[in-house]
Motif scaffolding. Structure first.
Motif, PDB file in Angstrom:
ATOM      1  N   VAL A   1       0.896  -1.084   0.099  1.00 16.32           N
ATOM      2  CA  VAL A   1      -0.134   0.039  -0.103  1.00 16.32           C
ATOM      3  C   VAL A   1       0.894   1.195  -0.067  1.00 16.32           C
ATOM      4  CG1 VAL A   1      -1.813   1.221   1.300  1.00 16.32           C
ATOM      5  CG2 VAL A   1      -1.747  -1.320   1.316  1.00 16.32           C
ATOM      6  N   GLU A   2       0.563   2.067  -0.970  1.00 17.96           N
ATOM      7  CA  GLU A   2       1.350   3.351  -0.952  1.00 17.96           C
ATOM      8  C   GLU A   2       0.666   4.368  -0.009  1.00 17.96           C
ATOM      9  OE1 GLU A   2       1.611   6.066  -4.598  1.00 17.96           O
ATOM     10  OE2 GLU A   2       3.359   4.949  -4.843  1.00 17.96           O
ATOM     11  N   TYR A   3       1.676   5.131   0.936  1.00 15.19           N
ATOM     12  CA  TYR A   3       1.381   6.184   1.866  1.00 15.19           C
ATOM     13  C   TYR A   3       2.086   7.213   1.598  1.00 15.19           C
ATOM     14  CZ  TYR A   3      -0.875   2.347   4.713  1.00 15.19           C
ATOM     15  OH  TYR A   3      -1.362   1.086   5.110  1.00 15.19           O
ATOM     16  N   PRO A   4       1.673   8.316   1.776  1.00 15.94           N
ATOM     17  CA  PRO A   4       2.384   9.653   1.967  1.00 15.94           C
ATOM     18  C   PRO A   4       3.362   9.426   3.188  1.00 15.94           C
ATOM     19  CG  PRO A   4       0.106  10.445   1.993  1.00 15.94           C
ATOM     20  CD  PRO A   4       0.257   8.885   2.189  1.00 15.94           C
ATOM     21  N   ALA A   5       4.778   9.792   2.968  1.00 16.07           N
ATOM     22  CA  ALA A   5       5.828   9.584   3.714  1.00 16.07           C
ATOM     23  C   ALA A   5       6.363  10.818   4.380  1.00 16.07           C
ATOM     24  CB  ALA A   5       6.726   8.754   2.958  1.00 16.07           C
ATOM     25  N   VAL A   6       6.721  10.728   5.511  1.00 14.92           N
ATOM     26  CA  VAL A   6       7.425  11.806   6.513  1.00 14.92           C
ATOM     27  C   VAL A   6       8.561  11.060   6.940  1.00 14.92           C
ATOM     28  CG1 VAL A   6       7.554  13.448   8.288  1.00 14.92           C
ATOM     29  CG2 VAL A   6       5.553  12.953   7.001  1.00 14.92           C
ATOM     30  N   LEU A   7       9.826  11.558   6.487  1.00 14.56           N
ATOM     31  CA  LEU A   7      11.280  10.995   7.029  1.00 14.56           C
ATOM     32  C   LEU A   7      11.563  11.829   8.318  1.00 14.56           C
ATOM     33  CD1 LEU A   7      12.978  10.572   3.449  1.00 14.56           C
ATOM     34  CD2 LEU A   7      11.445   8.837   4.572  1.00 14.56           C
ATOM     35  N   LEU A   8      11.977  10.931   9.362  1.00 13.70           N
ATOM     36  CA  LEU A   8      12.355  11.612  10.438  1.00 13.70           C
ATOM     37  C   LEU A   8      13.968  11.052  10.983  1.00 13.70           C
ATOM     38  CD1 LEU A   8       9.278  10.056  12.706  1.00 13.70           C
ATOM     39  CD2 LEU A   8       9.393  12.426  11.679  1.00 13.70           C
ATOM     40  N   ASP A   9      14.342  12.038  11.597  1.00  8.88           N
ATOM     41  CA  ASP A   9      15.855  11.513  11.962  1.00  8.88           C
ATOM     42  C   ASP A   9      15.913  10.793  13.273  1.00  8.88           C
ATOM     43  OD1 ASP A   9      16.897  13.398   9.972  1.00  8.88           O
ATOM     44  OD2 ASP A   9      16.767  15.090  11.304  1.00  8.88           O
ATOM     45  N   THR A  10      14.908  11.019  14.119  1.00  8.58           N
ATOM     46  CA  THR A  10      14.902  10.150  15.147  1.00  8.58           C
ATOM     47  C   THR A  10      13.576  10.026  15.857  1.00  8.58           C
ATOM     48  OG1 THR A  10      15.916  10.019  17.555  1.00  8.58           O
ATOM     49  CG2 THR A  10      15.270  12.206  16.813  1.00  8.58           C
TER      50      THR A  10
END
Length: 81
Positions: A40-49
């Protein structure tokens, strides 16, 4: 309430780059990145921690006393006898 003024509340994938773990929670955050999880494709947010990689939550946090500040604080405001 008026229609069309509220942001879309949808599932979003938050990826912790340090722990290589993905959280899928509902959010209104705006992002252009996409991430596929379990097909399933989701909008993504990349986090450092996140809580999986932050030293406070993992128990690996070190308290560094620079210049005896903790000792000075305890001497001045510590437990009274």
């Amino acid at each position: 309430m008026r229609d069309g003024i509220h942001p879309e509340y949808r599932p979003v994938a938050f990826k912790d780059g340090s722990a290589d773990h993905v959280f899928i929670i509902r959010s209104t955050v705006k992002t252009k990145d996409k991430l596929t999880v379990d097909g399933v494709e989701y909008p993504a947010v990349l986090l450092d921690t996140s809580s999986l990689s932050h030293p406070f939550y993992t128990g690996k946090q070190k308290v560094i006393d620079t210049g005896g500040r903790v000792g000075k604080f305890n001497a001045r405001y510590g437990a009274k006898k």
